[in-house]
Scaffold this active site. Structure first.
Site, PDB file in Angstrom:
ATOM      1  N   CYS A  12     113.576  36.393  41.212  1.00 27.07           N
ATOM      2  CA  CYS A  12     113.216  36.061  39.836  1.00 27.07           C
ATOM      3  C   CYS A  12     112.793  37.350  39.124  1.00 27.07           C
ATOM      4  O   CYS A  12     112.672  38.408  39.764  1.00 27.07           O
ATOM      5  CB  CYS A  12     112.056  35.073  39.841  1.00 27.07           C
ATOM      6  SG  CYS A  12     110.609  35.769  40.641  1.00 27.07           S
ATOM      7  N   CYS A  94     103.002  39.694  38.135  1.00 22.67           N
ATOM      8  CA  CYS A  94     104.025  39.110  37.264  1.00 22.67           C
ATOM      9  C   CYS A  94     103.418  38.755  35.894  1.00 22.67           C
ATOM     10  O   CYS A  94     102.322  38.183  35.839  1.00 22.67           O
ATOM     11  CB  CYS A  94     104.597  37.848  37.916  1.00 22.67           C
ATOM     12  SG  CYS A  94     105.718  36.989  36.799  1.00 22.67           S
ATOM     13  N   HIS A 122      96.669  30.065  48.480  1.00 24.80           N
ATOM     14  CA  HIS A 122      97.721  30.965  47.992  1.00 24.80           C
ATOM     15  C   HIS A 122      97.097  32.141  47.226  1.00 24.80           C
ATOM     16  O   HIS A 122      96.161  31.961  46.450  1.00 24.80           O
ATOM     17  CB  HIS A 122      98.685  30.190  47.085  1.00 24.80           C
ATOM     18  CG  HIS A 122      99.945  30.928  46.804  1.00 24.80           C
ATOM     19  ND1 HIS A 122     100.019  31.916  45.846  1.00 24.80           N
ATOM     20  CD2 HIS A 122     101.172  30.870  47.364  1.00 24.80           C
ATOM     21  CE1 HIS A 122     101.252  32.411  45.827  1.00 24.80           C
ATOM     22  NE2 HIS A 122     101.971  31.792  46.742  1.00 24.80           N
ATOM     23  N   GLU A 124      97.995  33.715  44.645  1.00 29.46           N
ATOM     24  CA  GLU A 124      97.944  33.561  43.172  1.00 29.46           C
ATOM     25  C   GLU A 124      96.702  32.753  42.773  1.00 29.46           C
ATOM     26  O   GLU A 124      96.038  33.061  41.782  1.00 29.46           O
ATOM     27  CB  GLU A 124      99.215  32.857  42.664  1.00 29.46           C
ATOM     28  CG  GLU A 124      99.198  32.708  41.148  1.00 29.46           C
ATOM     29  CD  GLU A 124     100.356  31.888  40.598  1.00 29.46           C
ATOM     30  OE1 GLU A 124     101.448  31.889  41.206  1.00 29.46           O
ATOM     31  OE2 GLU A 124     100.162  31.239  39.565  1.00 29.46           O
ATOM     32  N   CYS A 188     106.447  28.524  35.833  1.00 26.38           N
ATOM     33  CA  CYS A 188     107.387  29.435  35.185  1.00 26.38           C
ATOM     34  C   CYS A 188     108.803  28.853  35.253  1.00 26.38           C
ATOM     35  O   CYS A 188     109.129  28.091  36.151  1.00 26.38           O
ATOM     36  CB  CYS A 188     107.268  30.837  35.768  1.00 26.38           C
ATOM     37  SG  CYS A 188     108.461  31.224  36.994  1.00 26.38           S
ATOM     38  N   SER A 216     107.005  31.734  51.939  1.00 25.99           N
ATOM     39  CA  SER A 216     107.197  31.706  50.483  1.00 25.99           C
ATOM     40  C   SER A 216     107.017  30.279  49.968  1.00 25.99           C
ATOM     41  O   SER A 216     107.789  29.376  50.305  1.00 25.99           O
ATOM     42  CB  SER A 216     108.602  32.224  50.151  1.00 25.99           C
ATOM     43  OG  SER A 216     109.009  31.738  48.901  1.00 25.99           O
ATOM     44  N   ASN A 218     107.455  29.023  46.962  1.00 30.62           N
ATOM     45  CA  ASN A 218     108.527  28.482  46.108  1.00 30.62           C
ATOM     46  C   ASN A 218     109.757  28.122  46.933  1.00 30.62           C
ATOM     47  O   ASN A 218     110.453  27.164  46.639  1.00 30.62           O
ATOM     48  CB  ASN A 218     108.831  29.445  44.946  1.00 30.62           C
ATOM     49  CG  ASN A 218     109.694  30.614  45.361  1.00 30.62           C
ATOM     50  OD1 ASN A 218     110.907  30.499  45.414  1.00 30.62           O
ATOM     51  ND2 ASN A 218     109.077  31.747  45.670  1.00 30.62           N
ATOM     52  N   SER A 260     112.024  35.078  46.087  1.00 32.28           N
ATOM     53  CA  SER A 260     111.732  36.363  46.732  1.00 32.28           C
ATOM     54  C   SER A 260     112.775  36.704  47.804  1.00 32.28           C
ATOM     55  O   SER A 260     112.522  37.548  48.670  1.00 32.28           O
ATOM     56  CB  SER A 260     110.323  36.325  47.331  1.00 32.28           C
ATOM     57  OG  SER A 260     110.124  35.122  48.035  1.00 32.28           O
TER      58      SER A 260
HETATM   59  S1  SF4 Z   1     108.345  32.799  40.326  1.00 31.47           S
HETATM   60 FE1  SF4 Z   1     106.373  33.873  40.208  1.00 31.47          FE
HETATM   61  S2  SF4 Z   1     106.880  36.042  40.290  1.00 31.47           S
HETATM   62 FE2  SF4 Z   1     108.756  34.931  39.761  1.00 31.47          FE
HETATM   63  S3  SF4 Z   1     108.881  34.969  37.530  1.00 31.47           S
HETATM   64 FE3  SF4 Z   1     107.900  33.065  38.146  1.00 31.47          FE
HETATM   65  S4  SF4 Z   1     105.715  33.513  38.116  1.00 31.47           S
HETATM   66 FE4  SF4 Z   1     106.791  35.460  38.119  1.00 31.47          FE
END
Ligand code: SF4
Length: 283
Positions: A12, A94, A122, A124, A188, A216, A218, A260
């Site tokens: 991303c 980010c 996490h 974040e 996001c 990861s 996500n 990632s």
């Molecule tokens: S997934 Fe996380 S690192 Fe990637 S653009 Fe979205 S907020 Fe930013």
């Protein structure tokens, strides 16, 4: 076998940016450290290590050189402490995470209690939490939102990679029980688009392969969404982990990758799957 690659698969914006900042910083002479891996992909982290970006365990502070703040961000007080010790700080947080940090700081400074929806451990979340000047609660599930005590007001914000559908349900529950409740949309687009596309892949393919680090969040979520559709789902970090015998029964396999996951790893997975059962020529 036909392989359909998700358009949203791979790095991303935030990860691309963090890797680029790391590589540019690595051109200098000072040693570069990250507290925890720069991104949640073991193979990419090893490639970066070879270029001089050294990942320390999450809780270990570097005592010299450059501290590179990873895409997830870091707790503000920890950054301040390391800066005071004389370390050079290079910030690769980010921009989406920075925006959530600022929102929390602003609301919290106005005396509004903060509710963060996400995975408690996490990085974040640990970073976001540190920007709250007052009360700050972390909720990870609808059950926790249902058990949350009634308060007069709150601001609600999610981890940028939280499951969009789950956040909607949790947000609705909090709105129902908190009279003055502001729910921010902080997931996001890179995350929500990947989640929507994996839904589509699972609907149209016989099976789904999700490529990316097991650490990861996500990537794990993409695999959870595909598995919840009832289609066979395989979460692998590299092509070597593909359980090839299981693929004989499939005609079409969808492939996606976490935010990632470097492209070269996904390409190896695709090469492996296409060579397994070549699609016969149509003429
Ligand atoms: S997934 Fe996380 S690192 Fe990637 S653009 Fe979205 S907020 Fe930013």
């Amino acid at each position: 076998m036909k392989v359909v690659l998700a358009k949203t698969a791979g790095f991303c914006m935030g990860v691309k940016r963090a890797v680029q900042i790391a590589l540019e910083t690595a051109q200098g002479k000072e040693e570069i450290f990250t507290c925890g891996p720069l991104i949640h992909n073991p193979q990419a982290v090893e490639t970066l290590r070879a270029k001089g970006v050294i990942p320390l365990p999450d809780e270990v502070d570097p005592d010299h050189g450059i501290l590179l703040i990873r895409a997830h961000g870091m707790p503000a007080d920890r950054i301040a402490r390391l800066r005071a010790r004389g370390l050079t700080i290079v910030d690769a947080t980010c921009p989406h995470v920075v925006s959530s940090q600022k929102r929390i700081a602003t609301c919290s400074a106005e005396g509004i209690p903060v509710i963060i929806v996400g995975d408690r451990e996490h990085p974040e979340i640990l970073s976001l939490q540190s920007f709250a000047a007052g009360p700050c609660h972390i909720l990870s599930s609808l059950a926790e939102a249902q058990a949350f005590p009634a308060v007069e007001r709150a601001m609600v914000i999610a981890q940028t990679t939280f499951n969009a559908a789950d956040y909607e349900t949790i947000g609705a529950e909090l709105r129902r029980k908190i009279p003055h409740c502001q729910v921010f949309q902080s997931i996001c687009k890179a995350t929500s688009r990947r989640q929507e596309e994996v839904h589509r892949l699972a609907r149209t393919c016989d099976a789904v392969v999700v490529v990316g680090g097991r650490n990861s969040a996500n990537t794990r979520r993409l695999a959870e969404i595909a598995a919840a559709s009832g289609k066979p789902t395989f979460h692998v970090e590299t092509a070597a982990e593909l359980p090839l015998d299981n693929f004989a029964a499939f005609t079409t396999v969808g492939v996606t990758a976490g935010a990632s996951t470097p492209d070269w790893i996904t390409e190896e997975v695709i090469d492996c799957l296409t060579s397994l059962h070549p699609v016969p020529d149509s003429d």
